[in-house]
Design a protein around this motif. Structure first.
Motif, PDB file in Angstrom:
ATOM      1  N   ASP A   1      19.121  -1.120  76.441  1.00 25.71           N
ATOM      2  CA  ASP A   1      17.776  -1.687  76.654  1.00 25.71           C
ATOM      3  C   ASP A   1      17.795  -3.201  76.534  1.00 25.71           C
ATOM      4  N   TYR A   2      18.502  -3.665  75.527  1.00 29.54           N
ATOM      5  CA  TYR A   2      18.568  -5.101  75.312  1.00 29.54           C
ATOM      6  C   TYR A   2      19.206  -5.791  76.518  1.00 29.54           C
TER       7      TYR A   2
ATOM      8  N   ARG B   1      19.689   1.368  72.440  1.00 35.07           N
ATOM      9  CA  ARG B   1      19.078   0.066  72.142  1.00 35.07           C
ATOM     10  C   ARG B   1      19.903  -1.054  72.767  1.00 35.07           C
TER      11      ARG B   1
ATOM     12  N   ASN C   1      16.845  -5.691  79.418  1.00 35.92           N
ATOM     13  CA  ASN C   1      15.801  -6.693  79.205  1.00 35.92           C
ATOM     14  C   ASN C   1      16.270  -8.080  79.617  1.00 35.92           C
TER      15      ASN C   1
HETATM   16  C1  LIG Z   1      12.765  -4.892  75.860  1.00 39.12           C
HETATM   17  O1  LIG Z   1      11.574  -5.518  76.323  1.00 39.12           O
HETATM   18  C2  LIG Z   1      10.425  -4.735  76.054  1.00 39.12           C
HETATM   19  C3  LIG Z   1       9.250  -5.409  76.734  1.00 39.12           C
HETATM   20  O2  LIG Z   1       9.297  -6.779  76.573  1.00 39.12           O
HETATM   21  C4  LIG Z   1      10.234  -4.590  74.544  1.00 39.12           C
HETATM   22  O3  LIG Z   1       9.133  -3.801  74.269  1.00 39.12           O
HETATM   23  C5  LIG Z   1      11.489  -3.949  73.951  1.00 39.12           C
HETATM   24  O4  LIG Z   1      11.392  -3.934  72.548  1.00 39.12           O
HETATM   25  C6  LIG Z   1      12.714  -4.695  74.366  1.00 39.12           C
HETATM   26  N1  LIG Z   1      13.854  -3.919  73.928  1.00 39.12           N
HETATM   27  C7  LIG Z   1      14.915  -4.446  73.352  1.00 39.12           C
HETATM   28  C8  LIG Z   1      15.982  -3.500  72.950  1.00 39.12           C
HETATM   29  O5  LIG Z   1      15.044  -5.634  73.156  1.00 39.12           O
END
Ligand SMILES: *[C@@H]1O[C@H](CO)[C@@H](O)[C@H](O)[C@H]1NC(C)=O
Ligand SMILES: *[C@@H]1O[C@H](CO)[C@@H](O)[C@H](O)[C@H]1NC(C)=O
Ligand SMILES: *[C@@H]1O[C@H](CO)[C@@H](O)[C@H](O)[C@H]1NC(C)=O
Length: 624
Positions: A464-465, A461, A468
């Protein structure tokens, strides 16, 4: 930033922290001392090895550290009326060394800070405890650079942290666990001259600066009384007059106070210092500002990259505007910058299907992936003036099939060359100035919240953040904190804020009130910074009453070498002189645009041009 052996990527080296050759100065010729004693070094510099307590939180602990200090003397003698004391500096990191930075950049910095005929400073820096020439040193791979290099190559193999359908994260966690164990073994075996890794958190380093400030004041008092004794001409009145003139023209703070300019991680150090020891603040300038709340609490290091991808876009749009004569990636018939950008991203996606096979100049085999290119692009965003034109050329060549320049810069900045390792890093003692990632981890893992043993799902996570936030740099940036997952040292001194200061306050005759800063803090930021965004500078300024903020309309990390201008320099020099910060947000325009070939880059020469000085390097094998 510079990264590292995969233990950690060292995010916030603000300024090039390239190495000087250790043959230039042998630190072992100086005996460490409790009182400050300077010795000649590096031609125009003075060096000292100051003994300080290892654990300031435990009065009965007799263990000590030795801090390698360096100063560039002022252009006037200490008893000149225009002599205005020491300005400390820290180049970034964490884990960055001040000595090498001073040797390269000290004179340029002195020129910026001095006010000719009015104020002249000596510029002073140090290798923070555990780092560089300070001792003991955080080093988990003593005499084993080969093992260090092998880890870096191993860490490449799994691909970026967001790849492999999530399999990269547990792989890296397992590797980091072994690295963490090796670091504990190194500490327990005493091979580094004693324990240090649990004692390197920023509060300790800030306290070391108090120690240095006090020792400098003591030395100056000793020198002044010796001078007075030697030069006494029997005329007390004349002497008193001299003293009076001198005092009137100098910052007379009463208790010894810090004058400081910090870059990048150096803004963390400055912020800790001001918040822990507000009564010791003389003048503090923080340039390339880290959000110290994010740095010290929560997941950590998650707010750095908010502007990174926008700067990458500026790279492509600036390239389009500059045109093919200056930017090799541009074409005459491009209609907009999106043509430049989409060619690049198309090529990047092809690389995913067909990475480049390459052999380094010394015979090391490497596969160049799209992630490598993203990291190189992210690196180029640190110092656009120095890198944009040459990086565009290297990219353009690579896109046309000639990958030599890209491979060279990858090796220079991000990869070890195992062929070299037998010739280097053979010593266990001080004298090796190169950046070590465990030095960074020792600081940042101690300062941040404890993330020991967090599971792979949590880190996924986290990654991913970060991705993003920045598609260019997020995966790479995640390496910084992931090292703390297995950093099993219990820090001796933790400070979580509040990061604030009482307002600056003076007595009627101008002396600062005890416990209060002598001046509010001056923050400095580029408009767009790839790792210390303007929003952080604004947030930090808001936490310190009366603080000022100068924004320069430039791209890049920290203003040095990216946003320089007479306007900016005079805000800084005036502040050191008067303690007055501009009200509101002051604006400056940089002298130079990254695409302006005519620009004089002479001042940038203080940092090596060949890439070894790129402060964002992975820094294995003496390449910072
Ligand atoms: C990253 O961005 C995607 C698409 O906007 C979203 O679905 C996801 O929850 C986000 N992940 C995190 C860890 O913020
Ligand atoms: C303080 O140092 C002494 C002497 O080394 C040691 O015995 C003691 O355990 C230390 N105290 C703490 C709280 O670490
Ligand atoms: C490294 O140190 C070892 C042990 O002291 C020594 O035998 C060897 O010659 C040294 N190598 C180099 C390249 O200095």
């Amino acid at each position: 930033m510079q990264v590292a052996i995969g233990i950690v990527l060292n995010g916030l080296i603000g300024l090039a922290a390239a190495s000087y050759s250790s043959s230039e100065f042998d630190w072992t010729t100086i005996s460490p001392s409790t009182d400050l004693e300077y010795h000649d070094c590096f031609d125009d510099f003075k060096c000292a090895r100051l003994i300080a307590p290892l654990d300031y939180k435990n009065d009965t602990d007799p263990r000590t550290v030795v801090i390698a200090m360096i100063k560039l003397p002022a252009v006037v003698p200490d008893d000149d009326p225009a002599f205005a004391g020491s300005i400390f500096t820290n180049p970034g990191g964490p884990g960055g060394a001040g000595v090498g930075f001073m040797v390269r950049a000290g004179k340029g910095l002195r020129n910026v800070l001095d006010k000719p005929g009015r104020r002249h400073y000596e510029i002073l820096s140090f290798d923070p405890r555990g780092v560089g020439n300070s001792w003991p040193r955080a080093n988990c791979f003593v005499r084993d650079t080969l093992a260090r290099n092998a880890i870096l190559l191993e860490l490449r193999g799994h691909g970026p942290l967001n790849s492999g359908g999530g399999s990269a994260v547990p792989y890296v966690l397992a590797l980091q666990k072994a690295i963490g164990r090796r670091c504990q073994d190194a500490e327990e075996s005493n091979i580094n001259g004693g324990q240090i890794m649990a004692y390197m958190g920023t509060p300790n380093v800030a306290r070391d600066m108090v120690q240095m400030v006090d020792k400098i004041a003591e030395l100056r008092a000793r020198d002044a009384s010796a001078r007075k004794y030697l030069s006494y001409n029997g005329n007390d009145q004349e002497d008193r007059l001299k003293l009076k003139r001198r005092k009137a023209s100098q910052v007379d703070y009463g208790v010894p106070r810090l004058q400081y300019i910090g870059y990048s991680y150096g803004t963390v150090l400055g912020n800790y210092f001001a918040s822990l020891f507000p009564g010791r603040v003389g003048r503090i300038v923080l340039d390339g500002v880290v959000d110290v709340n994010d740095y010290s609490s929560g997941p950590g290091w998650i707010t750095n990259l908010v502007d990174t991808d926008e700067i990458a876009d500026r790279f492509f749009s600036g390239c389009h505007e500059a045109g093919p004569k200056i930017c090799a990636l541009a074409r005459e018939n491009d209609e907009s910058s999106s043509s430049v950008k989409s060619r690049f991203y198309l090529w990047l996606s092809e690389l995913d299907k067909k990475p480049i096979s390459a052999i380094s100049p010394t015979g090391t085999i490497v596969v160049v992936s799209s992630q490598d290119i993203r990291e190189l692009l992210g690196s180029a965003l640190y110092k656009p003036r120095r890198s944009f034109i040459t990086f565009a050329k290297a990219l353009n060549n690579a896109m046309a099939g000639d990958t030599a320049a890209i491979v060279r810069s990858l090796f220079r900045r991000h990869l070890p060359q195992p062929k070299d390792v037998c010739a280097i890093h053979n010593s266990t003692g001080p004298g090796s100035e190169e950046y070590l990632p465990e030095g960074a981890a020792s600081v940042l893992c101690a300062d941040g919240d404890n993330v020991l043993g967090y599971d792979a799902a949590w880190w996924k996570r986290y990654v991913d953040y970060q991705v993003n936030t920045s598609s260019i740099f997020g995966a790479y940036w995640s390496n910084i904190r992931i090292a703390c997952n297995s950093w099993n040292f219990h820090p001796n001194w933790v400070f979580k804020g509040p990061f604030t200061t009482p307002s600056a306050k003076y007595l009627a005759f101008g002396e600062p009130v005890s416990g209060h800063p002598a001046a509010p803090i001056l923050f400095v930021s580029n408009r767009l910074d790839p790792v210390t965004p303007l929003i952080a500078a604004r947030a930090m300024a808001a936490q310190h009453p009366g603080a000022g903020l100068v924004v320069t309309e430039a791209l890049g990390h920290g203003t040095m070498g990216t946003g320089d201008s007479a306007c900016l320099h005079s805000y800084i020099a005036d502040y050191f002189d008067t303690g007055v910060v501009p009200s509101g947000e002051a604006l400056c325009k940089p002298d130079c645009d990254p695409w302006n070939k005519e620009c004089d880059t002479a001042e940038l020469e203080t940092t090596p041009q060949n890439g070894q000085g790129y402060s964002w390097d992975y820094t294995l094998s003496a390449r910072i």
